[in-house]
Every structure is written in structure tokens, then in C-alpha cells.
Design a protein around this motif. Structure first.
Motif, PDB file in Angstrom:
ATOM      1  N   VAL A 314       0.854  -1.188   0.000  1.00 11.93           N
ATOM      2  CA  VAL A 314       0.000   0.000   0.000  1.00 11.93           C
ATOM      3  C   VAL A 314       0.891   1.238   0.000  1.00 11.93           C
ATOM      4  CG1 VAL A 314      -1.754   1.322   1.243  1.00 11.93           C
ATOM      5  CG2 VAL A 314      -1.849  -1.189   1.237  1.00 11.93           C
ATOM      6  N   ARG A 315       0.606   2.155  -0.909  1.00 16.21           N
ATOM      7  CA  ARG A 315       1.331   3.427  -0.946  1.00 16.21           C
ATOM      8  C   ARG A 315       0.581   4.480  -0.154  1.00 16.21           C
ATOM      9  NH1 ARG A 315       3.062   4.482  -7.266  1.00 16.21           N
ATOM     10  NH2 ARG A 315       3.745   2.361  -7.792  1.00 16.21           N
ATOM     11  N   VAL A 316       1.301   5.152   0.732  1.00 18.37           N
ATOM     12  CA  VAL A 316       0.724   6.274   1.479  1.00 18.37           C
ATOM     13  C   VAL A 316       1.390   7.547   0.977  1.00 18.37           C
ATOM     14  CG1 VAL A 316       0.423   7.343   3.724  1.00 18.37           C
ATOM     15  CG2 VAL A 316       0.250   4.859   3.503  1.00 18.37           C
ATOM     16  N   PRO A 317       0.644   8.437   0.345  1.00 22.45           N
ATOM     17  CA  PRO A 317       1.256   9.637  -0.241  1.00 22.45           C
ATOM     18  C   PRO A 317       1.723  10.628   0.824  1.00 22.45           C
ATOM     19  CG  PRO A 317      -1.126   9.761  -0.397  1.00 22.45           C
ATOM     20  CD  PRO A 317      -0.817   8.388   0.141  1.00 22.45           C
ATOM     21  N   PHE A 318       2.520  11.552   0.395  1.00 24.59           N
ATOM     22  CA  PHE A 318       2.970  12.618   1.298  1.00 24.59           C
ATOM     23  C   PHE A 318       1.771  13.437   1.766  1.00 24.59           C
ATOM     24  CE2 PHE A 318       3.899  17.128   1.764  1.00 24.59           C
ATOM     25  CZ  PHE A 318       4.833  17.112   2.783  1.00 24.59           C
ATOM     26  N   ASP A 319       1.824  13.832   3.033  1.00 24.92           N
ATOM     27  CA  ASP A 319       0.742  14.651   3.576  1.00 24.92           C
ATOM     28  C   ASP A 319       1.337  15.714   4.508  1.00 24.92           C
ATOM     29  OD1 ASP A 319      -1.567  15.435   5.439  1.00 24.92           O
ATOM     30  OD2 ASP A 319      -2.579  14.164   3.961  1.00 24.92           O
ATOM     31  N   ARG A 334      -5.287  14.832   3.845  1.00 23.81           N
ATOM     32  CA  ARG A 334      -5.828  14.963   2.502  1.00 23.81           C
ATOM     33  C   ARG A 334      -6.671  13.734   2.167  1.00 23.81           C
ATOM     34  NH1 ARG A 334      -0.366  17.003  -0.740  1.00 23.81           N
ATOM     35  NH2 ARG A 334      -0.480  19.222  -0.114  1.00 23.81           N
ATOM     36  N   PRO A 335      -7.677  13.891   1.294  1.00 25.15           N
ATOM     37  CA  PRO A 335      -8.522  12.738   0.944  1.00 25.15           C
ATOM     38  C   PRO A 335      -7.737  11.535   0.447  1.00 25.15           C
ATOM     39  CG  PRO A 335      -9.526  14.762   0.152  1.00 25.15           C
ATOM     40  CD  PRO A 335      -8.165  15.139   0.674  1.00 25.15           C
ATOM     41  N   ALA A 336      -6.699  11.769  -0.355  1.00 25.06           N
ATOM     42  CA  ALA A 336      -5.912  10.656  -0.884  1.00 25.06           C
ATOM     43  C   ALA A 336      -5.191   9.913   0.229  1.00 25.06           C
ATOM     44  CB  ALA A 336      -4.899  11.168  -1.906  1.00 25.06           C
ATOM     45  N   THR A 337      -4.751  10.637   1.260  1.00 22.06           N
ATOM     46  CA  THR A 337      -4.068   9.994   2.385  1.00 22.06           C
ATOM     47  C   THR A 337      -5.061   9.184   3.214  1.00 22.06           C
ATOM     48  OG1 THR A 337      -2.603  11.917   2.445  1.00 22.06           O
ATOM     49  CG2 THR A 337      -2.485  10.387   4.293  1.00 22.06           C
ATOM     50  N   ARG A 338      -6.237   9.745   3.462  1.00 16.97           N
ATOM     51  CA  ARG A 338      -7.264   8.990   4.200  1.00 16.97           C
ATOM     52  C   ARG A 338      -7.645   7.725   3.444  1.00 16.97           C
ATOM     53  NH1 ARG A 338      -9.674  14.130   5.087  1.00 16.97           N
ATOM     54  NH2 ARG A 338     -11.233  13.659   3.493  1.00 16.97           N
TER      55      ARG A 338
END
Length: 356
Positions: A314-319, A334-338
Motif C-alpha cells: 500500500v502506498r501512502v502519499p505525502f501529507d 488529505r482525501p488521498a491519504t485517508r
């Protein structure tokens, strides 16, 4: 037909007026009449079997309002008269949340979060993953700081107590109810509770295999899911118990060559020391702790490397919120991180229904 219902009508209640039988019916024999009664009774029984009173048959499916984008704007502008429906992303998100809510088959589940390299987001992953599980599920979730040095997991929530894991061990004879153990934890708005490590490094080094097992014995009475934020070493005493008791492991790696090599070496060590099953079922988190991935590493190939060795990646983007290093608030992500942490929680929850 009246004979079938005769016993159900109160005394004095007028019976039905017999209908005029057609000529061909009058000519029918007595056996035909009995067969007709039996047929009618059968139809009545079949009708009763079909009219089951449950929510699925009596209520219309509730309309789900779009959660964002142009669909939500159209829905709100027309006061719900125009219903664009959910997007594919919303449907996928809802399905993931349903998986996160999978009931536990064994009553308690332990997840160890580890990394041999510091500063890669291991503790942040523990806090954010725990917060996601606690916010979406109805049972209790706790995160335990098992770092042999002074851990920082307690910094991820607002402190409600100055006690630590050592204080809990010293008072374990007085732990009878949930309220007793709750005095040793701090709770985030997500309902995630955190049990802090010792503040004194000289004391925390004494945290042993037996100590960790005793902590697990205590918390499994009151919590359904326990996450353990491990130290960066694999050879200290507590780590033996962590791996022996873990149902799943989460291995956190940065998107860099040295970080990936360290994570891959961790899998090699685990396999060589009797934990091949944990490696096969492991979930690798590629944590983007920096704003830009300037290492030049091909993330797709890196993900493929770990996917061939573990169950999922699973990739967790920078936040920016997580970069601050303070309290983890899911609402500030951020929505992408959630979505990434929801995906991680769903991948782990796939194992909740397995029979031990």
C-alpha cells in the motif's frame, strides 16, 4: 373455502355469502370439491411463505447522496431532485469501509508495525492506521509503544495521563475492569487509545519478553485489536514476544534504495528465523515521508518487488499534516491519504474473519 377458515371467525360474526355456483360447477362431483379446497389451502400457504416481513422487502433502498465533486454540487443545487449517483471512487471507498468492519473470528487480533530504519514513518503509520480502524469499527482499538528506547507514539495523541506501560505492569493486580486500564491510556478523537512507553530510557531498556506478554494478556481482555509500534531492532527481548504473538505484520519502508534494501533484509531475517508465515501474510507500506520523491526510484518496480514477497503493498502519499510530526488527526489529512489508510486497514481486515 369457508370450512377452512371457520374455526378462525368469532362467534356471532356473519359468514360470507356463498357465491352462485356456475352450472358446470354444480355438476361437478364431491371429490372435485374436496380437491379444490385442498388446492386453495395450498395456494394460501404458498402466499404466506412469500410475504416475509423484513427490512429488505418492506423498505426501499436509501438513496446515497454523493460525497463530493460535481455530483454533490448537482445534488445540492436541485435539492436532491437530480440524483447523479455515486462515482466509482465512492463505491470503492464504501466497499473498503465495509471490509474494515469485518468482525473478528478470534476475539482479539495483534498487528505489529516495524521497520529497521528510523525516520520512515513507522510510528505515524501505527497512529494513523489505528485511528482509521478505531473510527470505522465499533470495537476498541489500542496502540502499544514497545520501543526499547523512548518511543514517540504518545506524541501522536493529546496526552490524558502521565502513566506508562511500566506503570500498568506495576499495577496489573488491580486491573479488573475496562475503567481500570483506561486510566493508563490516552484516547484520540478517533477513539484510538495509546499506551505509552517509559519516559526514562534507563528503565525502558528493561522492557522484556515477559513484560510484553503480560501487557498482551491484560489488554486482550478489553480490546479487540492491538497494534504494536516496534523499535528499529529485531534482537531485543521484547521483539521476540512481539513476533511470536503477532497475527500480522506491517513493514514500513521509504521509497528509497537504502530504505527498500533495509525492508527487504527485514523480510529475509524474519523468514530465516521461523517467521515465514508472517512474511507471506505481511503488508508493506511505502511511506512518502518527503514532499517529493526525488530519489529516482521507480515506485512501480519497488511495489512489484515487495508484492512478490508479501500479501499486499500500500502506498501512502505525502501529507503536510503528517509531516508536522504532531498529533494525528484524520480530519486534517488529505482525501488521498485517508483513502490510503482506509485501503491499508481493509487489507489487514481481510484476515479478521479467518479461523485460528
Amino acid at each position: 373455502m369457508w370450512g377452512v377458515y371457520e374455526g378462525l371467525v368469532p362467534a356471532g360474526f356473519p359468514g360470507p355469502v356463498p357465491a352462485q355456483a356456475p352450472p358446470e360447477a354444480a355438476a361437478a362431483g364431491e371429490g372435485d370439491a374436496e380437491g379444490a379446497v385442498e388446492a386453495d389451502a395450498g395456494v394460501c400457504e404458498s402466499s404466506v411463505a412469500l410475504t416475509v416481513l423484513d427490512a429488505e422487502t418492506l423498505f426501499r433502498p436509501a438513496h446515497r447522496a454523493p460525497s463530493g465533486g460535481w455530483r454533490k454540487a448537482v445534488h445540492n443545487a436541485t435539492f436532491g431532485l437530480v440524483r447523479p449517483g455515486e462515482s466509482a471512487v465512492e463505491v470503492e471507498r464504501r466497499e473498503r469501509v465495509a471490509v474494515v468492519k469485518t468482525p473478528l473470528s478470534g476475539g482479539h487480533h495483534r498487528i505489529a508495525v516495524l521497520s529497521l530504519k528510523g525516520g520512515v514513518g513507522k510510528t505515524t503509520t501505527t497512529a494513523a492506521l489505528g485511528a482509521t480502524l478505531a473510527s470505522l469499527r465499533g470495537d476498541r482499538v489500542i496502540a502499544v509503544d514497545a520501543n526499547p528506547d523512548r518511543g514517540t507514539l504518545a506524541d501522536k495523541v493529546r496526552s490524558e495521563t502521565a502513566t506508562s506501560i511500566r506503570d500498568l505492569l506495576n499495577d496489573r493486580a488491580r486491573i479488573y475492569r475496562y475503567a481500570d486500564i483506561r486510566a493508563f491510556t490516552s484516547q484520540a478523537p478517533s477513539r484510538l487509545e495509546i499506551l505509552a512507553s517509559d519516559l526514562d530510557p534507563a528503565v525502558s531498556e528493561a522492557f522484556s519478553d515477559a513484560d510484553y506478554r503480560e501487557v498482551c494478556r491484560l489488554i486482550e481482555r478489553f480490546y479487540s485489536i492491538a497494534l504494536t509500534d516496534c523499535g528499529t531492532g529485531l534482537l531485543h527481548s521484547a521483539m521476540r514476544a512481539v513476533l511470536a504473538l503477532a497475527d500480522q505484520i506491517v513493514l514500513v519502508s521509504p521509497p528509497s534504495l537504502d530504505g527498500a534494501r533495509s525492508a527487504s533484509a527485514t523480510l529475509d531475517w524474519l523468514r530465516a528465523h521461523g517467521h515465514a508465515a508472517l512474511v507471506r501474510d505481511a503488508v508493506v507500506v511505502l511511506s512518502m515521508v518527503r514532499r517529493d520523491n526525488r530519489s529516482g526510484v521507480d515506485l512501480d518496480r519497488l511495489q512489484q518487488h515487495f508484492a512478490e514477497r508479501c500479501r499486499a503493498v500500500v502506498r501512502v502519499p505525502f501529507d503536510p499534516h503528517l509531516e508536522q510530526g504532531g498529533e494525528v488527526d484524520l480530519r486534517a489529512l488529505r482525501p488521498a491519504t485517508r483513502d490510503a489508510y482506509t485501503e491499508l486497514a481493509a487489507v489487514l481486515a481481510e484476515a479478521f474473519a479467518r479461523t485460528r
